[in-house]
Design a protein around this motif. Sequence first.
Motif, PDB file in Angstrom:
ATOM      1  N   SER A   8      54.122  37.280  51.674  1.00  0.00           N
ATOM      2  CA  SER A   8      53.770  35.863  51.527  1.00  0.00           C
ATOM      3  C   SER A   8      54.720  34.933  52.273  1.00  0.00           C
ATOM      4  O   SER A   8      54.488  33.732  52.312  1.00  0.00           O
ATOM      5  N   PHE A 108      46.528  33.699  46.308  1.00  0.00           N
ATOM      6  CA  PHE A 108      47.034  34.991  46.794  1.00  0.00           C
ATOM      7  C   PHE A 108      46.033  36.113  46.545  1.00  0.00           C
ATOM      8  O   PHE A 108      46.094  37.145  47.210  1.00  0.00           O
ATOM      9  N   GLN A 135      52.496  38.502  45.024  1.00  0.00           N
ATOM     10  CA  GLN A 135      51.513  37.822  45.874  1.00  0.00           C
ATOM     11  C   GLN A 135      50.639  38.802  46.662  1.00  0.00           C
ATOM     12  O   GLN A 135      49.555  38.462  47.106  1.00  0.00           O
ATOM     13  N   THR A 136      51.134  40.014  46.869  1.00  0.00           N
ATOM     14  CA  THR A 136      50.329  41.013  47.585  1.00  0.00           C
ATOM     15  C   THR A 136      50.029  42.225  46.702  1.00  0.00           C
ATOM     16  O   THR A 136      49.589  43.260  47.193  1.00  0.00           O
TER      17      THR A 136
END
Length: 472
Positions: A8, A108, A135-136
């Motif tokens: 991110s 996200f 976020q991932t």
Amino acid sequence: MNILYAVSEAAPFIKTGGLGDVAGSLPKALCAEGVNARVILPLYSSIAEKWREKMQFLFYTTVHLSWRRQYAGVYSLEHEGVIYYFVDNEFYFKRGKAYGEPDDGERFGFFSRAVVEIMPLLDFKPDIVSCNDWQTALIPIYLRYEQAEFYREIKSVFTIHNIEYQGRFIEWCLGDVFGLPRELYDSGIIRYENDINLMKGAIYKADYVTTVSPGYAWELRNPYFACGLHKVIEDNAYKFSGIVNGIDMQRFSPENDRHLPQPFSADELSGKRECKRALCRELGMDENDDGPIIACISRLVSHKGCDLISAALDSLVSKGVRVVILGTGDSAFENRFRDAEYRHRGRVSSNIMYSEQRASLIYAGADMLLMPSKSEPCGLSQLIAMRYGTLPVVHAVGGLRDTVRPYPLDNSNGFSFGDYSTDALLGTVDYAVGVYYNKEQWRSLMKRAMTEDLGWSRSAKEYIDVYRKITQ
Ligand code: GLC
């Protein structure tokens, strides 16, 4: 081996903390070791025009986020030999800040979904997607549900940079926002209390999980450090380890730093004296005072140890130590440090700001860096400080314990204390000040810290070992 590094933030495009530094330097080191690593991140509106000008528009596509159909433009840019992909969608990324928006989950979620759907359209098929922080965290989960042949062989690694931020959202987001099946909740994989917890889901679903130091990996089995996820870590211990972060040795170097009035190196330390004088002039301190300056460059929040620092300030000053603080954070700490500056003019300097230039001058001009974090996954400031011959004084936890070898051990490069207490901090600073006045001794410690290999090459090899292990 093709690695898609999903993240991110990545310096120099967008950086809010250590994660940005890692994403801005590890992929380059991976490439130097012979793997093909590319980075993918959101195209935030705050990314400067000078970078946008160099980007090339590749294509756009429609991303499926539950019932939503959202535009995703894909741009690319080569920087220092690494290819970066930027995912454009102004609805999600034209905001004042990168994080902290009320719809962060959806933003996200979109980014993670976009990474998965964009992959088949790139002229680059990853063997592994290397994901970072909550976020991932959806990427390793999505990959398990993809039916198309294209995804069958693609593996995922999930790296925990800080377990305090887990990506917790209200339960109905699972289907309505993220478009994931109910079974993930019912089986407990993504459920935490009555919420969904993306980091937890990623730890279960990724092929391998890493964190940013072996010490923190060990601590995460302990409820004191794991913010509720110790059992999850324990369950997945068979595919979990710590790899310590490096820093970009070129970027952080007193020989190349253009913010300094005079460069210096381990062989030619006279520039450091000049930097200390310049720092004193800039901060309104006496430049002829040879006493020690201790710096703290950090987010000003409790878990970075600001409560200890603010409790110790008056005693430090009374011992003849000057204190320089740089950072922003909780207003309670900001105000306490401003107040200390007011009460101790010329002895305490509180720089409540974010400034790379000021940070460079402080790293170069100070004698010690204080980093009493309550917990610290890796920490980068202590490594940067060492490069500038500024010896770290740290609370021995996580990555701080892994990177700082306390005096008087053989090969020491700093000072540390075990108890998280103001007394332990003060005792250790006292001890360090004693060593500081032994000029010979101090100089040899500085030289050792400055010449240490803090670069990425060893850790990049460890990442590659992990990547190999899961693709074999
Ligand atoms: C987080 C951690 C920090 C670590 C950085 C990069 O910011 O708090 O300790 O160095 O991530 O991994």
